[in-house]
Design an enzyme around this catalytic site. Structure first.
Site, PDB file in Angstrom:
ATOM      1  N   LYS A   1       0.875  -1.167   0.000  1.00 48.48           N
ATOM      2  CA  LYS A   1       0.000   0.000   0.000  1.00 48.48           C
ATOM      3  C   LYS A   1       0.918   1.225   0.000  1.00 48.48           C
ATOM      4  O   LYS A   1       1.927   1.265   0.684  1.00 48.48           O
ATOM      5  CB  LYS A   1      -0.862  -0.011   1.258  1.00 48.48           C
TER       6      LYS A   1
ATOM      7  N   ARG B   1      24.167  -2.722   7.416  1.00 49.87           N
ATOM      8  CA  ARG B   1      25.499  -2.104   7.261  1.00 49.87           C
ATOM      9  C   ARG B   1      25.505  -0.760   7.990  1.00 49.87           C
ATOM     10  O   ARG B   1      24.456  -0.301   8.433  1.00 49.87           O
ATOM     11  CB  ARG B   1      25.757  -1.847   5.776  1.00 49.87           C
TER      12      ARG B   1
HETATM   13  P1  ADP Z   1      15.346   1.501  -0.917  1.00 53.15           P
HETATM   14  O1  ADP Z   1      15.868   0.245  -0.311  1.00 53.15           O
HETATM   15  O2  ADP Z   1      15.431   1.518  -2.401  1.00 53.15           O
HETATM   16  O3  ADP Z   1      15.909   2.731  -0.264  1.00 53.15           O
HETATM   17  P2  ADP Z   1      12.924   1.647   0.733  1.00 53.15           P
HETATM   18  O4  ADP Z   1      11.987   0.507   0.867  1.00 53.15           O
HETATM   19  O5  ADP Z   1      13.858   1.890   1.876  1.00 53.15           O
HETATM   20  O6  ADP Z   1      13.765   1.488  -0.623  1.00 53.15           O
HETATM   21  O7  ADP Z   1      12.103   2.982   0.450  1.00 53.15           O
HETATM   22  C1  ADP Z   1      12.729   4.212   0.148  1.00 53.15           C
HETATM   23  C2  ADP Z   1      11.733   5.342   0.222  1.00 53.15           C
HETATM   24  O8  ADP Z   1      10.651   5.120  -0.707  1.00 53.15           O
HETATM   25  C3  ADP Z   1      11.054   5.516   1.566  1.00 53.15           C
HETATM   26  O9  ADP Z   1      11.818   6.275   2.464  1.00 53.15           O
HETATM   27  C4  ADP Z   1       9.771   6.227   1.166  1.00 53.15           C
HETATM   28  O10 ADP Z   1       9.999   7.599   0.914  1.00 53.15           O
HETATM   29  C5  ADP Z   1       9.415   5.562  -0.154  1.00 53.15           C
HETATM   30  N1  ADP Z   1       8.511   4.398   0.084  1.00 53.15           N
HETATM   31  C6  ADP Z   1       8.859   3.093   0.134  1.00 53.15           C
HETATM   32  N2  ADP Z   1       7.779   2.311   0.384  1.00 53.15           N
HETATM   33  C7  ADP Z   1       6.705   3.133   0.481  1.00 53.15           C
HETATM   34  C8  ADP Z   1       5.303   2.950   0.734  1.00 53.15           C
HETATM   35  N3  ADP Z   1       4.771   1.737   0.913  1.00 53.15           N
HETATM   36  N4  ADP Z   1       4.512   4.056   0.765  1.00 53.15           N
HETATM   37  C9  ADP Z   1       5.016   5.297   0.576  1.00 53.15           C
HETATM   38  N5  ADP Z   1       6.314   5.539   0.326  1.00 53.15           N
HETATM   39  C10 ADP Z   1       7.168   4.487   0.289  1.00 53.15           C
END
Ligand code: ADP
Length: 452
Positions: free
Chosen positions: A201, A292
């Site tokens: 979501k 990490r």
């Molecule tokens: P990555 O490993 O590529 O950094 P993340 O899962 O940590 O990916 O997500 C990075 C960013 O993407 C989050 O900080 C947020 O801003 C956005 N994001 C990721 N998942 C969601 C979600 N389900 N809803 C809204 N924003 C999201």
């Protein structure tokens, strides 16, 4: 006991690790690519070995060459830094097999948390809330649409092997979903060699709040408080601070407990980060674990007084954590300084730095490998340093960051310094109201000449 460490990285993080080793009386071996001969990590390490061509794939990602360098130079341990091989379970395993300590978690934990859908399932079983979405990867379009409808639009399609904010697509209905689903999986295949995607979501205007974890090999896991990393561009962090202006003491306590449970579920050892999204109502959801040291670790160091890289080395040595909780004091904020032109859609700006002058004074820390006359190679990421400012409270830290940014001189290339200065005096940011949607709104209402 670790007496000599190979640093399998470059740039500011390689310097950061050299500094910790030197203070611990540990010898250092730098490895470097042909493009990094003039780099500070090569100059400052006790020894240096060239491991290949300029591209990361020909040097810093060549596990066999790094292990060979470790054997030739007779090191006891390898610190992988961040990026490159830091979250490569096979590399950690190779180190384990060669009797070289990998300064990080066991390869099994990296593997478990590196697969984002396995990670979510693992922490869910430990009672940590996760973002609603598909149970693991979705393969067919029909299965994917079913999962998207169940989670409820808008949804975000994410690569199982994703990282660095890449490989994510948002869809608002069945029609856009079908298109984005195929684009996301082919992009993931190209970028990560693994086309598997999962559905979540899409949380509207959340905050990105993460908890720093330390875990020793004797089963002790503690958290060192949070970092608010909501100021992002294209899902990539620009500014990080601690504490978060959004968290209440009770929410901080609940999230900290959940973070410790998540690390325990992964049988985690060493330093790691549990990332959450928090919605406007204060509901929090685990999104991933980073296994990490992170770019933004200095803000936690500033508010706790704990040297995280030294702790990593102590833990790898089998030592116990010497404390059961970390006390946070004051406020710290980090600005990532990138060689990019914020007024021209963040176009990369490699080249030779003319004059370089880093700010100083009370509460100002600059972690950077840049210097006057340094040529930034075009092969690696664009970050040339980090400015970390500390103050007794948030307004003091922000004013100090604004002052330090005004002193920071990097001539000859474009950087994100003027953008950071504009953000530090932006009323919405100053009020602590930034969510992950902040930057888009900031650009929409700010003329680009403000950050030239
Ligand atoms: P990555 O490993 O590529 O950094 P993340 O899962 O940590 O990916 O997500 C990075 C960013 O993407 C989050 O900080 C947020 O801003 C956005 N994001 C990721 N998942 C969601 C979600 N389900 N809803 C809204 N924003 C999201």
């Amino acid at each position: 006991m670790i007496q000599k460490v190979l640093i399998a990285n470059r740039g500011e993080i390689a310097l950061r690790i050299i500094r910790a080793c030197r203070e611990l009386g540990i010898k250092t071996l730098a490895v470097y690519s042909e493009a990094d001969v003039q780099s500070l990590h090569v100059q400052l390490a006790d020894e240096a070995i060239c491991i290949g061509g300029p591209r990361g794939a020909d040097s810093y990602l060549k596990a066999d060459r790094i292990i060979a360098a470790a054997e030739v130079a007779d090191v006891d341990a390898i610190h992988p830094g961040y990026g490159f091989l830091s979250e490569n379970a096979r590399f950690a395993e190779q180190c384990e097999k060669c009797n070289i300590k990998f300064i990080g978690p066991k390869s099994k934990s990296i593997e478990m948390m590196g697969n984002k859908s396995v990670a979510k399932e693992t922490v869910r079983k430990a009672g940590v809330p996760i973002v609603p979405g598909s149970d693991g990867p979705v393969t067919s379009e029909a299965e994917a649409i079913k999962a998207a409808r169940k989670a409820g639009y808008p949804v975000i399609i994410k690569a199982v092997a994703g990282g660095g904010g890449r490989g994510m697509r948002i869809a608002h209905n069945d029609i856009s979903f079908a298109k984005e689903f195929h684009v996301a999986s082919s992009e993931a295949e190209k970028a990560f060699g693994n086309g598997a995607v999962y559905i979540e979501k899409f949380i509207e205007k959340p905050r990105h709040i993460e908890f720093q974890i330390l875990a020793d090999s004797h089963g002790h896991v503690i958290h060192l408080g949070e970092r608010d990393c909501s100021v992002q561009r294209r899902h990539q962090k620009l500014i990080e601070e601690s504490p978060s202006p959004f968290l209440t003491p009770s929410l901080r306590k609940a999230m900290g407990k959940a973070a410790v449970r998540a690390a325990e579920a992964a049988a985690y050892e060493n330093a790691g980060t549990i990332e959450f999204l928090v919605d406007a109502k204060g509901n929090f959801y685990f999104i991933e674990m980073n296994t990490r040291i992170q770019v933004e670790h200095p803000v936690t160091e500033e508010v706790t007084g704990i040297d995280l890289v030294k702790e990593q080395i102590r833990i790898a040595n089998g030592e116990k954590l010497g404390y059961s909780e970390a006390i946070q004091k004051g406020h710290a904020i980090e600005c990532r300084i990138n060689a990019e032109d914020p007024a021209r859609n963040f176009a990369p700006s490699p080249g030779t730095i003319g004059l370089y002058y880093a700010p100083g004074g009370l509460g100002v820390r600059v972690d950077s490998h840049a210097y006057s006359g340094y040529t930034i190679p075009p092969y690696y990421d664009s970050m040339i340093g980090k400015l970390i400012c500390f103050g007794k409270d948030r307004p003091t830290a922000l004013r100090r960051a604004h002052r330090a940014l005004s002193e920071f001189l990097v001539r000859g290339i474009k950087t994100t310094i003027p953008l950071h200065r504009a953000i530090m005096s932006d009323p919405i940011f100053m009020e602590g109201k930034a969510t992950t949607a902040y930057m888009e709104d900031f650009f929409a209402r700010t003329p680009p000449d403000v950050f030239v």
